[in-house]
Design a protein around this motif. Structure first.
Motif, short mmCIF file in Angstrom:
data_model
loop_
_atom_site.label_atom_id
_atom_site.label_comp_id
_atom_site.label_asym_id
_atom_site.label_seq_id
_atom_site.Cartn_x
_atom_site.Cartn_y
_atom_site.Cartn_z
N GLU A 182 -29.13 -25.56 -21.77
CA GLU A 182 -28.08 -26.42 -22.34
C GLU A 182 -27.82 -26.09 -23.80
N LEU A 183 -28.84 -25.59 -24.52
CA LEU A 183 -28.63 -25.18 -25.91
C LEU A 183 -27.73 -23.96 -26.01
N LEU A 184 -27.67 -23.18 -24.93
CA LEU A 184 -26.86 -21.97 -24.88
C LEU A 184 -25.50 -22.23 -24.22
N GLY A 185 -25.17 -23.50 -24.01
CA GLY A 185 -23.87 -23.85 -23.44
C GLY A 185 -23.79 -23.72 -21.94
N GLY A 186 -24.92 -23.60 -21.25
CA GLY A 186 -24.91 -23.39 -19.81
C GLY A 186 -24.92 -24.65 -18.97
N VAL A 187 -24.97 -25.83 -19.61
CA VAL A 187 -24.97 -27.10 -18.89
C VAL A 187 -23.92 -28.01 -19.51
N ASN A 188 -23.06 -28.55 -18.68
CA ASN A 188 -22.05 -29.50 -19.14
C ASN A 188 -22.43 -30.89 -18.62
N PHE A 189 -22.61 -31.84 -19.55
CA PHE A 189 -23.05 -33.17 -19.17
C PHE A 189 -21.90 -34.14 -18.94
N ARG A 190 -20.66 -33.67 -19.03
CA ARG A 190 -19.51 -34.55 -18.84
C ARG A 190 -18.76 -34.27 -17.54
N LYS A 191 -19.13 -33.19 -16.85
CA LYS A 191 -18.45 -32.84 -15.61
C LYS A 191 -18.97 -33.70 -14.46
N GLY A 192 -18.40 -33.50 -13.28
CA GLY A 192 -18.81 -34.27 -12.12
C GLY A 192 -20.13 -33.82 -11.54
N CYS A 193 -20.45 -34.34 -10.38
CA CYS A 193 -21.76 -34.13 -9.77
C CYS A 193 -21.92 -32.70 -9.25
N TYR A 194 -23.15 -32.27 -9.20
CA TYR A 194 -23.57 -31.01 -8.61
C TYR A 194 -25.02 -31.20 -8.17
N PRO A 195 -25.56 -30.36 -7.33
CA PRO A 195 -26.95 -30.54 -6.89
C PRO A 195 -27.92 -30.64 -8.07
N GLY A 196 -28.73 -31.68 -8.08
CA GLY A 196 -29.71 -31.86 -9.14
C GLY A 196 -29.18 -32.50 -10.40
N GLN A 197 -27.90 -32.88 -10.41
CA GLN A 197 -27.27 -33.38 -11.64
C GLN A 197 -27.97 -34.62 -12.19
#
Length: 330
Positions: A215-230
């Motif tokens: 997530e520090l490298l921009g690989g995780v978006n916390f505002r998007k919709g659901c995905y496995p493991g979200q």
């Protein structure tokens, strides 16, 4: 979220690399490419991966992860648009087949076709000023994707210790770049010192994305919709349950493999970390390792590879900041 470098009592200095074996081109045979085609390609990837594919722009590449329902990374990707309705996902070749099979199970009625494009798309790692000169301006700012030649694309990666890096994706039948051979050890050393985790078959299903700093490298978006493991990933971010981070180490002339254990002197009875990626220096005298470890043990004691009395590890500086203890929660 406030970020700062965690400073420890023992740290190696950054080594500038203007000279030496850091220039040339290398065919990345340990990488493969998954192709997602169709009018629902972005929508499907949006529902499966940690990145926001609905907001994906032309001319950029991003990191992304594919998680199990328990939030553990099954694969990591460099993702980019390769056409109006096409995405390419570059990942470790040793888990491509399993990842493709699993993703394909969830396509269902979506207008998206997933295929292994590794036989059609050749990935080349380019490094050094001669590579930029050959590309003649095609490699723009880090994070960019620029067309080149017949269906080729240039992905500018972040510089590492002053060395420019580029990922060239081109048809497999195209001529190799007219550059000197870049040693595999040199490319891997730069990759590890860049702090970019690559999930391989040995480490699949081991880490929540934050445990490898995704997530520090921009690989995780916390505002998007659901995905496995979200839910697990979000809980780790917002409830302060994250206990591990990825740290860069250097060691002497030894070898290490992803998935090998790392021990801390304060708790020698059990491993306190796991090797994510490792790379020998081209001169064979040093080893660089990315290790996901228990943050509670940082700043005290000593770290050792494979056993409590194994090769000592010395922390080195990542090129980006880690959250200070207690600052993981926004």
């Amino acid at each position: 979220m406030r970020l700062m470098i965690i400073v420890h009592h023992e740290r190696t200095a950054r080594h500038g690399l203007p000279d030496g074996p850091w220039q040339g081109a290398l065919r990345l045979i340990d990488w493969g490419v998954i192709r997602a085609d169709g009018e629902d390609a972005a929508t499907f990837l949006q529902s499966q991966l940690t990145q926001d594919f609905a907001a994906f722009h032309d001319g950029e590449h991003r990191l992304a992860g594919y998680c199990s329902p328990k939030g553990r990374l099954l694969a990591s990707f460099i993702a980019w648009r390769a056409g109006p309705q096409r995405f390419h996902l570059a990942c470790s070749a040793d888990l491509l087949a399993a990842t493709l099979k699993r993703l394909s199970m969830f396509v269902l009625r979506a207008k998206c076709r997933l295929t292994d494009a590794s036989g059609d798309v050749a990935l080349w790692g380019l490094a050094g000023a001669p590579a930029l000169a050959w590309l003649d301006g095609a490699a723009a700012a880090p994070g960019s994707v620029t067309p080149r030649g017949d269906a080729g694309q240039v992905l500018r990666l972040a510089d590492v210790q002053g060395v420019p890096r580029v990922l060239l994706a081109q048809p497999a039948v195209a001529d190799p770049p007219p550059l000197p051979l870049l040693l595999a050890a040199a490319w891997s050393w730069l990759q590890v010192h860049g702090g970019l985790p690559v999930i391989t078959a040995a480490t699949a299903d081991q880490f929540v994305p934050q445990m490898v700093n995704l997530e520090l490298l921009g690989g995780v978006n916390f505002r998007k919709g659901c995905y496995p493991g979200q839910e697990v990933v979000a809980r780790s971010q917002y409830r302060g349950t994250l206990k591990r981070r990825m740290v860069l180490f250097e060691a002497g002339p030894v070898t290490a493999l992803p998935g090998e254990e790392v021990f801390h002197s304060g708790d020698p009875a059990q491993p306190s970390g796991l090797v994510v990626n490792a790379a020998p220096h081209p001169d064979g005298k040093r080893l660089a390792l990315l290790v996901s470890l228990k943050t509670a043990a940082l700043g005290q004691g000593s770290w050792h590879l494979r056993s409590p009395d194994g090769e000592p590890l010395v922390e080195a500086a990542l090129p980006y900041a880690l959250p200070a203890p207690g600052d993981d929660v926004p």
